[in-house]
Design a protein around this motif. Structure first.
Motif, mmCIF file in Angstrom:
data_model
loop_
_atom_site.group_PDB
_atom_site.id
_atom_site.type_symbol
_atom_site.label_atom_id
_atom_site.label_comp_id
_atom_site.label_asym_id
_atom_site.label_seq_id
_atom_site.Cartn_x
_atom_site.Cartn_y
_atom_site.Cartn_z
ATOM 1 N N SER A 67 43.294 42.668 38.670
ATOM 2 C CA SER A 67 43.386 43.518 39.856
ATOM 3 C C SER A 67 44.777 43.410 40.459
ATOM 4 O O SER A 67 45.473 42.418 40.284
ATOM 5 N N MET A 68 45.174 44.446 41.196
ATOM 6 C CA MET A 68 46.482 44.409 41.866
ATOM 7 C C MET A 68 46.435 43.622 43.166
ATOM 8 O O MET A 68 47.470 43.312 43.743
ATOM 9 N N LYS A 69 45.222 43.322 43.626
ATOM 10 C CA LYS A 69 45.092 42.679 44.939
ATOM 11 C C LYS A 69 45.913 41.392 45.026
ATOM 12 O O LYS A 69 46.570 41.115 46.029
ATOM 13 N N ASN A 70 45.839 40.606 43.945
ATOM 14 C CA ASN A 70 46.549 39.322 43.950
ATOM 15 C C ASN A 70 48.051 39.501 44.025
ATOM 16 O O ASN A 70 48.742 38.717 44.663
ATOM 17 N N ASP A 71 48.525 40.517 43.311
ATOM 18 C CA ASP A 71 49.970 40.734 43.295
ATOM 19 C C ASP A 71 50.450 41.148 44.681
ATOM 20 O O ASP A 71 51.502 40.702 45.146
ATOM 21 N N PHE A 72 49.678 41.983 45.346
ATOM 22 C CA PHE A 72 50.037 42.377 46.710
ATOM 23 C C PHE A 72 49.993 41.172 47.647
ATOM 24 O O PHE A 72 50.867 40.984 48.486
ATOM 25 N N ALA A 73 48.946 40.368 47.496
ATOM 26 C CA ALA A 73 48.816 39.196 48.377
ATOM 27 C C ALA A 73 49.999 38.239 48.174
ATOM 28 O O ALA A 73 50.585 37.734 49.139
#
Ligand SMILES: [Zn+2]
Length: 355
Positions: free
Chosen positions: A103-109
């Protein structure tokens, strides 16, 4: 490792590396005395700042772990397998049947944490961990989205999973040859931006030691100009009884054939299953000495909240034990970080080792 050596490591790194970690180390009379200083690495090129599920260790706390153990350079990985938000699981192996997806969520976080709390005394390299290699459609667009939101910030990709057997009960779909061919657009973008790619791809398992080697070779043959880092040298818990001599022969062949291949020796499983055994070290140590410029060290620590400083310190110590057996040149490349600096074209220079 005793406490004094940890503190010694921190002091040493502060004096041996300049205040600006990306800056060149001034040439001076100082040299690194291996007899008096710790053997733990100053680079952690394989560090997951995000967990599989559940809460993460806060960014500031985790960067504090690096400082306290003398690690001055690290890659900020997300995680290539996230559990659903409504899952109570923190480790995928505890929950077979629960589907994990990148998921991209981790990269954004991670990007947000880096912007808000970027430490001045550590050199952190932000990495994209979102790609699903079995479904490469859209990877390029998402890379561009991250670049638009965080220009120039993401300088690494990985760790991404080509074949990870441990995840097969959690819906992980290994990439096949057709998928690898479809990586072409994002691989071109990585080349253009000089971004290395760390791939987790199991070499095989205790039934067939080289079952998945053809897939990794397919990547290397198809994309000879991409800088590819092979995570854990292909080893895993599922491959506990590989003959070290055979393994080294495979690695030598690939390194000699593919100039842009590097190896990642992160994860304590490598020590527990291989490097801890004198017979295995007889194969691996000369090999690591010979190819040290293409070897990166790391812990593979995963920052889930059920862990703390002691866990990180121990994983760093165990994954660094192989450093003790390296010759001085290899120690400088791997433990003191020169191979990592060169791969990222950093202006830093590792201190020379006292003869
Ligand atoms: Zn990892």
């Amino acid at each position: 490792m005793n406490r004094r050596s940890v503190i010694g490591g921190a002091l040493l790194a502060l004096t041996a590396l300049t205040a600006s970690p990306a800056g060149a180390v001034p040439a001076g009379p100082g040299c690194f005395d291996r007899a008096r200083n710790p053997y733990t690495s100053v680079v952690d090129s394989h560090l997951h700042f995000r967990p599989f599920g559940g809460p993460a260790i806060p960014f500031k706390e985790l960067t504090g772990y690096l400082r306290r153990t003398g690690v001055r350079y690290a890659n900020v990985y997300g995680i290539g397998q996230t559990l659903p938000a409504d899952s109570a699981c923190t480790y995928y192996l505890d929950c077979p049947g629960t589907k994990v997806t990148p998921s991209m969520k981790n990269d954004f976080a991670n990007a947000r944490d880096m912007l808000e709390n970027a430490p001045k005394d550590l050199h952190l390299t932000l990495s994209m961990t979102f790609p699903d290699l079995a479904h490469p459609d859209g990877v390029l667009e998402r890379m561009r989205l991250l670049e638009k939101e965080y220009p120039g910030r993401f300088r690494w990709m990985g760790e991404v999973n080509l074949v990870k057997q441990a995840l097969l009960h959690n819906g992980h779909e290994p990439a096949d040859r057709a998928d690898i061919a479809d990586w072409a657009p994002f691989m071109a973008e990585l080349r253009a931006r000089h971004i290395p790619l760390t791939i987790h791809s199991d070499l095989g398992n205790d039934g067939d030691h080289t079952e998945f080697l053809p897939l990794m070779e397919e990547v290397l043959e198809r994309y000879p100009h991409n800088r590819v880092v092979w995570a854990h040298m292909g080893l895993s818990k599922e491959l506990s009884a590989m003959d070290p001599g055979q393994h080294v022969r495979i690695l030598r062949r690939l390194l000699d054939r593919h100039a842009n291949l590097d190896l990642d020796i992160s994860w304590r499983v490598l020590y527990d299953q291989y490097f801890s055994k004198p017979r295995a070290r007889r194969e691996y140590v000369p090999f690591l000495n010979r190819y040290a410029q293409r070897v990166l060290t790391g812990t593979d620590f995963v920052a889930s909240r059920d862990k703390d400083f002691q866990t990180y310190k121990e994983e760093l110590e165990v994954t660094s034990r192989i450093n003790k057996y390296l010759d001085d040149d290899a120690f400088r490349e791997i433990a003191l970080g020169q191979s990592y600096f060169d791969l990222l074209h950093l202006r830093a220079a590792a201190p020379r080792v006292c003869r």
